[in-house]
Motif scaffolding. Structure first.
Motif, short mmCIF file in Angstrom:
data_model
loop_
_atom_site.label_atom_id
_atom_site.label_comp_id
_atom_site.label_asym_id
_atom_site.label_seq_id
_atom_site.Cartn_x
_atom_site.Cartn_y
_atom_site.Cartn_z
N LYS A 61 -81.46 -38.76 1.94
CA LYS A 61 -80.30 -39.01 1.07
C LYS A 61 -79.30 -37.85 1.09
CE LYS A 61 -82.36 -42.78 -0.50
NZ LYS A 61 -82.30 -43.80 0.52
N ASP A 62 -79.16 -37.22 2.24
CA ASP A 62 -78.16 -36.15 2.37
C ASP A 62 -76.76 -36.68 2.05
OD1 ASP A 62 -80.06 -34.31 3.21
OD2 ASP A 62 -79.84 -34.85 5.33
N ALA A 93 -76.00 -36.65 -1.68
CA ALA A 93 -75.69 -35.29 -2.15
C ALA A 93 -74.30 -34.88 -1.69
CB ALA A 93 -76.74 -34.31 -1.61
N ASN A 104 -71.74 -36.76 -3.82
CA ASN A 104 -71.72 -36.33 -5.22
C ASN A 104 -71.24 -34.90 -5.40
OD1 ASN A 104 -72.55 -38.81 -6.05
ND2 ASN A 104 -74.69 -38.23 -6.38
N SER A 105 -71.64 -34.01 -4.47
CA SER A 105 -71.28 -32.60 -4.68
C SER A 105 -69.91 -32.27 -4.10
CB SER A 105 -72.35 -31.68 -4.11
OG SER A 105 -72.44 -31.87 -2.72
#
Ligand SMILES: [Zn+2]
Length: 473
Positions: free
Chosen positions: A327-328, A331, A334-335
């Motif tokens: 699930k990179d 991330a 989201n980031s």
């Protein structure tokens, strides 16, 4: 509503009472600024057919809808716009090459299904298919493999071919007339055996490398430590940018094994000098070098999700998610607010048989990514086809359709308006349009095989292709 079987399904269809005989050439078009760039309203009633849209592109989509309405139709107002901004298909022209005429048929189908991106996979281990004036060896040497041995699909004799600049420009223009952007892919640093065959000194070992004759993941990747690598990559990209005006260029980044980088003194020196932790970070550094180069020319990059492993990719790069167990991509979105193109391997890869990926599985896959906070970071969807096991256009179309149209619908149609059974009915009607284009879809009884047929089909495919593979070398 039987006369209104539109693919992809429009956002809103209101029956106005009465019927009208549809003659597409009678339609009146107008731009209406209050509508979105891809939004249109089609009204067909006793006063005739009117299409208004927020742009020429929107009017084009209204016309595509109208072309699917035939004969006597109920009077209707269709209000329509896409669920996702990015709606694409990918064609691998490396493992097998397809003619400009055949590619145009796929583009016609994509346009009629309101898709707006063509991701053209042009370089890989088994061939380099872009003609280059500055680096002709890349094409002359890199476009030819000695034979083909893709599972049970074995072809003796040299296999080669490439696209001339005129041919690539012809495709770009043909797409532009249909509001489709061509995104070329130059896959680096992995999947570069063909390029390293032409220029052995940009591999880590500088030893000769063959243009690969079978599928797989190969250890010979571009050396990230040698400056010569960047000279050649920049030359190639510069010419790609001349041909393809798209804002985004796909630079691959998938399946790059690090064995050679671990042993290469140049790569290890680069890791030390750039203050990197390991080879994964070296790939991130490599990608960022290319992203900076593209940025200096006013362009941006798309990469496959493996590029995120380094943790160094910036939010301006778009990530194509195909296989992402860690699930990179979530991330990243989201980031950094990074945008994601959804191309899930298990649902969207059309090179796998219907027994492994039935139509319903493709259709019902939600182009939303679990865990993503801002839904707008999902840029859209893309349906890929890899051609190791596909060596002619007829077979390509059989594998692509109807799954191609299912993904087009997931890109355009709001999730709450989707229905697999309804889609199958509408697609059967749509086949008349495909047929005019010169595309024959897989027959309906093959779309969703029974559990037994799924098991035997999957085992057969694996036996023919995956287990029947020469060892990578
Ligand atoms: Zn190296």
């Amino acid at each position: 509503m039987d006369r209104l079987r539109i693919v992809p399904k429009p956002l809103k269809t209101e029956l106005l009472g009465g019927e009208i005989s549809i003659n597409a050439s009678d339609a009146v078009f107008s731009i209406e600024e209050k509508l979105g760039k891809e939004e249109y309203v089609l009204t067909a009633d006793q006063n005739g057919i009117r299409i208004s849209g927020g742009s020429e592109q929107a009017l084009f989509y209204g016309r595509q809808t109208l072309l699917q309405m035939k004969g006597i139709c109920p009077c209707v107002r269709i209000t329509d716009k896409p669920a996702h901004e990015y709606r694409g298909f990918m064609l691998d022209c490396v493992r097998h090459i397809f003619s400009v005429d055949d590619i145009k048929k796929l583009i016609d189908a994509a346009a009629s299904l309101k898709m707006n991106r063509f991701h053209w996979h042009l370089t890989d281990d088994q061939g380099f298919r872009i003609w280059l004036d500055s680096r002709p060896s890349a094409t002359i040497e890199g476009s030819v493999r000695k034979r083909s041995e893709f599972g049970s699909l074995k072809e003796e004799g040299e296999y080669g071919g490439y696209y001339t600049k005129n041919q690539m420009r012809e495709i770009v223009d043909y797409c532009a007339e249909r509001f489709i952007t061509v995104i070329p892919e130059f896959d680096i640093p992995g999947h570069c055996s063909a390029l390293i065959h032409a220029y052995p000194d940009i591999g880590c070992t500088e030893k000769p490398v063959e243009v690969k004759t079978h599928q797989g993941i190969f250890e010979d990747i571009l050396c990230a430590g040698k400056d010569k690598t960047f000279e050649i990559v920049h030359d190639i990209l510069s010419e790609i940018l001349e041909i393809f005006p798209s804002e985004y260029i796909h630079i691959g980044g998938d399946e790059a094994p690090k064995a050679k980088w671990k042993e290469c003194p140049d790569c290890q020196r680069r890791i030390r000098q750039a203050g990197l932790k390991n080879e994964e970070e070296l790939q991130g550094w490599f990608t960022n070098e290319i992203v900076s180069f593209l940025k200096s020319k006013g362009r941006k990059a798309i990469v496959w999700n493996e590029s995120l492993k380094s943790g160094l990719i910036g939010g301006e790069t778009v990530v194509q998610m195909w296989m992402d167990p860690k699930k990179d991509s979530v991330a990243f979105a989201n980031s950094l607010g990074g945008k994601i193109i959804v191309s899930d391997f298990f649902h969207y890869y059309c090179d796998y048989p219907y027994s492994m990926t039935p139509l319903n599985k493709t259709y019902n896959y939600k182009a939303v990514i679990k865990g993503i906070k801002n839904p707008e970071t999902v840029y859209g969807v893309e349906v890929p086809i890899w051609t190791e096991f596909i060596n002619n256009f007829e077979h390509l179309c059989y594998m692509f359709f109807p799954r191609f149209a299912a993904v087009a619908e997931s890109g355009w149609t709001a999730e709450e308006n989707k229905n697999a059974e309804d889609f199958r009915k509408r697609f059967r009607s749509y086949c008349a349009i495909l047929s005019k284009i010169g595309i024959t879809a897989a027959p309906p009884h093959e779309w969703n095989p029974s559990p037994l047929a799924r098991a035997t089909g999957t085992i057969g495919f694996m036996n023919r292709n995956v287990r029947n593979k020469p060892k990578n070398k």
